[in-house]
Design an enzyme around this catalytic site. Structure first.
Site, short mmCIF file in Angstrom:
data_model
loop_
_atom_site.label_atom_id
_atom_site.label_comp_id
_atom_site.label_asym_id
_atom_site.label_seq_id
_atom_site.Cartn_x
_atom_site.Cartn_y
_atom_site.Cartn_z
N PHE A 139 0.75 -1.15 -0.15
CA PHE A 139 0.11 -0.06 0.07
C PHE A 139 0.70 1.23 -0.25
O PHE A 139 1.84 1.41 0.74
CB PHE A 139 -0.80 0.01 1.34
CG PHE A 139 -2.02 1.20 1.16
CD1 PHE A 139 -3.06 1.26 0.56
CD2 PHE A 139 -1.67 2.38 1.87
CE1 PHE A 139 -3.79 2.19 0.22
CE2 PHE A 139 -2.53 3.56 1.95
CZ PHE A 139 -3.52 3.52 1.12
N ASP A 224 9.35 2.66 1.63
CA ASP A 224 8.15 3.40 1.93
C ASP A 224 7.99 3.06 3.49
O ASP A 224 7.64 2.04 4.03
CB ASP A 224 6.86 2.96 1.26
CG ASP A 224 5.63 3.43 1.68
OD1 ASP A 224 5.60 4.06 2.68
OD2 ASP A 224 4.66 3.41 1.02
N LYS A 253 3.06 9.42 8.56
CA LYS A 253 2.25 9.06 9.88
C LYS A 253 2.41 9.96 11.10
O LYS A 253 1.87 10.57 11.56
CB LYS A 253 1.73 7.52 9.73
CG LYS A 253 0.88 7.17 8.55
CD LYS A 253 0.36 5.64 8.83
CE LYS A 253 -0.90 5.41 7.82
NZ LYS A 253 -0.57 4.86 6.55
C1 LIG Z 1 -0.88 5.46 5.10
C2 LIG Z 1 0.08 4.80 4.16
C3 LIG Z 1 0.46 5.68 2.94
C4 LIG Z 1 -0.39 6.66 2.62
O1 LIG Z 1 -0.36 7.82 3.40
P1 LIG Z 1 -1.36 9.12 3.36
O2 LIG Z 1 -0.82 9.84 4.49
O3 LIG Z 1 -2.75 8.29 3.81
O4 LIG Z 1 -1.42 9.55 2.09
C5 LIG Z 1 1.61 5.35 2.07
N1 LIG Z 1 2.27 4.16 2.53
C6 LIG Z 1 2.01 3.41 3.71
C7 LIG Z 1 3.17 2.33 3.99
C8 LIG Z 1 1.36 4.00 4.48
O5 LIG Z 1 1.06 3.15 5.66
#
Ligand SMILES: *Cc1c(COP(=O)(O)O)cnc(C)c1O
Length: 400
Positions: A139, A224, A253
């Site tokens: 994701f 990521d 986050k």
């Molecule tokens: C939550 C998340 C995102 C997206 O972040 P947003 O602030 O909602 O755009 C991208 N990558 C990972 C691994 C995430 O957990």
């Protein structure tokens, strides 16, 4: 205002992307706890999905933000911003990065990282190298390009055509990954622990293998760390567990402790790719967001929260292993630090979440079979004991 009125208003005026939400509206928080508008207290084991790392209303974060709000909120990156430069320096000093750029969200940070990887090769006279390999069940966000990067069709199918240039391969298999690399590949991008995909761990050997593959083929490694970054997995950045360094990693986050901010962090030659006009953001790295992030990093250091994450994570896993021993419906407990998933044999995760909620505990579920625990990094042994007792009660009543 009563909860019923809020729900009615939401259902009439807010776009219906969430369906029925958990029927609660919070009023204020303190530390590990949130209180709803009727005065009921909840212990927060989700932290707004890995965001509220300092818990709620941490006095130092409240004071720092109050002070900044009283000065000014925003001025544009057309001007030099002390807090932006300071936060960049702090992140560089605690990580492998040489430069950073601030965005407003995780998706936007990833989008920037993808642009950076493409530009890295374009500026080297190799514009054909634009393809990025990502993993199944990943994701990376909800913009059209980060959706294309995301390896889950359920998020993608409604929005085709997506941005071209992404290939997905199964995780934890270096051979399949390497066979997907071709002359067009510019980067491999992955979450060191997949969050939204179900708390899926990548083995240390695999992560090191991916680093080797990137070195061998002269392509970039993008991690990521939007969810795993900043203490969540028991080290400041998850890559530290594996003894490797990515070329680019992204954060979001936890970074602002609840104030929206993301970051693209890059090392070596990747850090020098963007030049004037190549990228930008109106809000990215504004004084308010950077003040929040500076304070989060300071408090994490002062209160040894990375250490706490590692220790409490290990303690939590022990307690949950005992629970697994007791309830055969738990098929696996997996995690790193305070990023933990409980996998059930049956589709009971929503029920477990609802029962915990009734008892005043907030947990998340990923799909029908997995409970996800992402408490604030200030969580204590007592909190973990209480949470485990609640899960014990809930599972024993479901087992009956
Ligand atoms: C939550 C998340 C995102 C997206 O972040 P947003 O602030 O909602 O755009 C991208 N990558 C990972 C691994 C995430 O957990």
């Amino acid at each position: 205002m009563k909860l019923a009125e809020i729900i009615e208003m939401d259902q009439k005026y807010y776009m219906n992307t969430f369906g029925a939400r958990v029927p609660v509206c919070f009023d204020y928080g303190k530390g590990m706890y949130l209180w709803d508008i009727e005065g009921k207290r909840y212990c927060d084991f989700l932290a707004g999905i890995a965001v509220s790392v300092l818990g709620h209303s941490h006095p130092k974060l409240v004071d720092a933000l109050k002070e900044q709000v009283g000065k000014f909120l925003h001025c544009s990156s057309l001007y030099y911003i002390r807090q932006q430069a300071e936060l960049a320096k702090m992140l560089v000093s605690i990580s492998c990065a040489d430069r950073v750029f601030f965005s407003n969200s995780g998706a936007e940070a990833n989008e920037g990282a993808i642009k950076l990887a493409r530009l890295y090769f374009r500026k080297r006279g190799k514009p054909h190298k634009f393809e990025i390999i990502t993993l199944d069940k990943s994701f990376h966000g909800r913009t059209l390009t980060t959706l294309a990067a995301t390896g889950q069709e359920k998020y993608q199918d409604t929005y085709r055509p997506l941005t071209p240039g992404f290939k997905h391969v199964p995780g934890n298999n270096p051979d399949i990954l390497e066979s997907a690399v071709c002359e067009n590949t510019c980067a491999i991008m992955l979450e060191p622990v997949q969050g939204e995909g179900g708390v899926n761990l990548m083995s240390p050997g695999y992560i090191r293998g991916v680093r080797d593959i990137c070195n061998k083929h002269g392509i970039l490694l993008i991690l990521d760390e939007v969810q795993t970054g900043l203490g969540r997995t028991g080290s400041m950045f998850c890559y530290e567990h594996f003894g490797i360094e990515p070329d680019i990693f992204t954060l979001a986050k936890a970074l602002g402790g609840g104030v929206p901010i993301g970051a693209i962090c890059a090392r070596g030659e990747a850090a020098e790719v963007f030049s004037p006009g190549d990228h930008g953001s109106t809000f990215g790295g504004n004084p308010l967001a950077c003040t929040a992030a500076i304070t989060v990093l300071k408090v994490m250091q002062e209160e040894n929260l990375v250490d706490n994450s590692r220790k409490m994570g290990a303690y939590f896993m022990e307690k949950l292993a005992a629970l697994q021993h007791k309830y055969s419906i738990i098929s696996e407990v997996r995690g790193m630090g305070l990023m933990i998933g409980i996998q059930f044999k049956d589709e009971i995760a929503v029920k477990v979440k609802e029962e915990c909620f009734k008892k005043g505990y907030l947990v998340g579920n990923v799909g029908p079979g997995i409970i996800r625990l992402l408490p604030p990094l200030i969580v204590t042994r007592d909190n973990i004991d209480d949470m485990t007792d609640v899960l014990d009660d809930v599972l024993s009543s479901i087992a009956k």
